[in-house]
Design a protein around this motif. Structure first.
Motif, PDB file in Angstrom:
ATOM      1  N   ALA A 142       7.744  -4.761  -7.317  1.00  0.00           N
ATOM      2  CA  ALA A 142       6.589  -5.658  -7.433  1.00  0.00           C
ATOM      3  C   ALA A 142       5.661  -5.525  -6.226  1.00  0.00           C
ATOM      4  CB  ALA A 142       7.056  -7.100  -7.588  1.00  0.00           C
ATOM      5  N   VAL A 143       6.237  -5.387  -5.025  1.00  0.00           N
ATOM      6  CA  VAL A 143       5.434  -5.232  -3.811  1.00  0.00           C
ATOM      7  C   VAL A 143       4.657  -3.913  -3.863  1.00  0.00           C
ATOM      8  CG1 VAL A 143       5.622  -4.774  -1.324  1.00  0.00           C
ATOM      9  CG2 VAL A 143       6.775  -6.746  -2.314  1.00  0.00           C
ATOM     10  N   LEU A 144       5.318  -2.843  -4.248  1.00  0.00           N
ATOM     11  CA  LEU A 144       4.635  -1.547  -4.335  1.00  0.00           C
ATOM     12  C   LEU A 144       3.528  -1.564  -5.384  1.00  0.00           C
ATOM     13  CD1 LEU A 144       7.648   0.898  -3.920  1.00  0.00           C
ATOM     14  CD2 LEU A 144       5.873   0.343  -2.251  1.00  0.00           C
ATOM     15  N   GLU A 145       3.778  -2.217  -6.520  1.00  0.00           N
ATOM     16  CA  GLU A 145       2.742  -2.321  -7.549  1.00  0.00           C
ATOM     17  C   GLU A 145       1.553  -3.120  -7.027  1.00  0.00           C
ATOM     18  OE1 GLU A 145       4.434  -3.932 -11.112  1.00  0.00           O
ATOM     19  OE2 GLU A 145       5.734  -2.201 -11.421  1.00  0.00           O
ATOM     20  N   ALA A 146       1.813  -4.209  -6.313  1.00  0.00           N
ATOM     21  CA  ALA A 146       0.728  -5.024  -5.759  1.00  0.00           C
ATOM     22  C   ALA A 146      -0.067  -4.226  -4.724  1.00  0.00           C
ATOM     23  CB  ALA A 146       1.294  -6.298  -5.137  1.00  0.00           C
ATOM     24  N   GLU A 147       0.630  -3.479  -3.878  1.00  0.00           N
ATOM     25  CA  GLU A 147      -0.065  -2.659  -2.881  1.00  0.00           C
ATOM     26  C   GLU A 147      -0.933  -1.600  -3.548  1.00  0.00           C
ATOM     27  OE1 GLU A 147       2.814  -1.047  -0.189  1.00  0.00           O
ATOM     28  OE2 GLU A 147       3.108  -2.954   0.841  1.00  0.00           O
ATOM     29  N   MET A 148      -0.412  -0.958  -4.583  1.00  0.00           N
ATOM     30  CA  MET A 148      -1.190   0.069  -5.283  1.00  0.00           C
ATOM     31  C   MET A 148      -2.426  -0.544  -5.940  1.00  0.00           C
ATOM     32  SD  MET A 148       0.133   2.870  -4.531  1.00  0.00           S
ATOM     33  CE  MET A 148      -0.928   3.852  -5.544  1.00  0.00           C
ATOM     34  N   THR A 149      -2.300  -1.748  -6.469  1.00  0.00           N
ATOM     35  CA  THR A 149      -3.456  -2.423  -7.062  1.00  0.00           C
ATOM     36  C   THR A 149      -4.515  -2.702  -6.001  1.00  0.00           C
ATOM     37  OG1 THR A 149      -2.030  -3.442  -8.725  1.00  0.00           O
ATOM     38  CG2 THR A 149      -4.176  -4.461  -8.368  1.00  0.00           C
ATOM     39  N   LEU A 150      -4.089  -3.142  -4.814  1.00  0.00           N
ATOM     40  CA  LEU A 150      -5.035  -3.407  -3.729  1.00  0.00           C
ATOM     41  C   LEU A 150      -5.689  -2.121  -3.223  1.00  0.00           C
ATOM     42  CD1 LEU A 150      -3.070  -6.106  -1.686  1.00  0.00           C
ATOM     43  CD2 LEU A 150      -5.079  -6.459  -3.129  1.00  0.00           C
ATOM     44  N   ILE A 151      -4.932  -1.034  -3.189  1.00  0.00           N
ATOM     45  CA  ILE A 151      -5.492   0.254  -2.760  1.00  0.00           C
ATOM     46  C   ILE A 151      -6.515   0.741  -3.773  1.00  0.00           C
ATOM     47  CG2 ILE A 151      -4.942   2.696  -2.398  1.00  0.00           C
ATOM     48  CD1 ILE A 151      -2.273   1.710  -1.115  1.00  0.00           C
ATOM     49  N   ARG A 152      -6.178   0.647  -5.073  1.00  0.00           N
ATOM     50  CA  ARG A 152      -7.112   1.096  -6.117  1.00  0.00           C
ATOM     51  C   ARG A 152      -8.397   0.280  -6.125  1.00  0.00           C
ATOM     52  NH1 ARG A 152      -2.542   0.734  -9.762  1.00  0.00           N
ATOM     53  NH2 ARG A 152      -1.383   2.653  -9.531  1.00  0.00           N
ATOM     54  N   SER A 153      -8.287  -1.007  -5.798  1.00  0.00           N
ATOM     55  CA  SER A 153      -9.483  -1.860  -5.821  1.00  0.00           C
ATOM     56  C   SER A 153     -10.280  -1.760  -4.521  1.00  0.00           C
ATOM     57  CB  SER A 153      -9.091  -3.301  -6.094  1.00  0.00           C
ATOM     58  OG  SER A 153      -8.291  -3.800  -5.042  1.00  0.00           O
ATOM     59  N   GLY A 154      -9.782  -1.015  -3.543  1.00  0.00           N
ATOM     60  CA  GLY A 154     -10.504  -0.811  -2.297  1.00  0.00           C
ATOM     61  C   GLY A 154     -10.287  -1.864  -1.232  1.00  0.00           C
ATOM     62  N   VAL A 155      -9.374  -2.804  -1.490  1.00  0.00           N
ATOM     63  CA  VAL A 155      -9.082  -3.861  -0.499  1.00  0.00           C
ATOM     64  C   VAL A 155      -8.282  -3.290   0.667  1.00  0.00           C
ATOM     65  CG1 VAL A 155      -7.925  -6.068  -0.136  1.00  0.00           C
ATOM     66  CG2 VAL A 155      -9.195  -5.660  -2.243  1.00  0.00           C
ATOM     67  N   LEU A 156      -7.330  -2.421   0.358  1.00  0.00           N
ATOM     68  CA  LEU A 156      -6.499  -1.782   1.390  1.00  0.00           C
ATOM     69  C   LEU A 156      -6.819  -0.299   1.465  1.00  0.00           C
ATOM     70  CD1 LEU A 156      -2.885  -3.188   0.811  1.00  0.00           C
ATOM     71  CD2 LEU A 156      -4.466  -3.744   2.654  1.00  0.00           C
ATOM     72  N   PRO A 157      -6.771   0.263   2.668  1.00  0.00           N
ATOM     73  CA  PRO A 157      -6.918   1.717   2.781  1.00  0.00           C
ATOM     74  C   PRO A 157      -5.619   2.409   2.367  1.00  0.00           C
ATOM     75  CG  PRO A 157      -6.585   0.761   4.950  1.00  0.00           C
ATOM     76  CD  PRO A 157      -6.676  -0.381   3.986  1.00  0.00           C
ATOM     77  N   PRO A 158      -5.690   3.612   1.843  1.00  0.00           N
ATOM     78  CA  PRO A 158      -4.447   4.332   1.494  1.00  0.00           C
ATOM     79  C   PRO A 158      -3.594   4.558   2.746  1.00  0.00           C
ATOM     80  CG  PRO A 158      -6.364   5.438   0.591  1.00  0.00           C
ATOM     81  CD  PRO A 158      -6.871   4.365   1.501  1.00  0.00           C
ATOM     82  N   HIS A 159      -2.290   4.566   2.558  1.00  0.00           N
ATOM     83  CA  HIS A 159      -1.358   4.757   3.687  1.00  0.00           C
ATOM     84  C   HIS A 159      -1.430   6.167   4.204  1.00  0.00           C
ATOM     85  CE1 HIS A 159       0.307   0.850   2.997  1.00  0.00           C
ATOM     86  NE2 HIS A 159       0.717   1.162   1.791  1.00  0.00           N
TER      87      HIS A 159
END
Length: 103
Positions: free
Chosen positions: A86-103
């Motif tokens: 669930a955490v990884l899915e949430a992080e990927m959603t934030l990365i795709r939406s541009g909220v987080l930079p890719p790791h």
């Protein structure tokens, strides 16, 4: 004959079954207080952008994102494996939406 049937009935393994299903024993999958906190500590070390806690009363894990987002991001799961997913899915959603930079 009746006594033999009664004795045989008590020899069968107890489990989560009904007539016609397999007679496999049921494992207790609940996580106790101490183990839950140990898993939460381990998950905190693995996912630095999250605060992970063990909710003893609900017997589930809760992860809260520590990034500045518009709405609080909270995920819950019954097992450490489910919470990791669930955490990884949430992080990927934030990365795709541009909220987080890719790791």
């Amino acid at each position: 004959m009746l006594l033999r049937k009664a004795i045989e009935r008590f020899r069968r393994p107890k489990g989560n079954h009904h007539p016609g299903s397999s007679r496999s024993t049921r494992r207790d999958r609940r996580i106790d207080h101490h183990t839950g906190h140990q898993f939460a500590d381990e998950l905190n070390r693995e996912h630095s952008g999250w605060l992970v806690i063990w909710l003893t009363w609900q017997r589930e894990f809760c992860a809260m994102a520590q990034w500045p987002v518009d709405k609080p991001l909270v995920v819950t799961a019954a097992t450490p494996k489910e919470l990791r997913r669930a955490v990884l899915e949430a992080e990927m959603t934030l990365i795709r939406s541009g909220v987080l930079p890719p790791h």
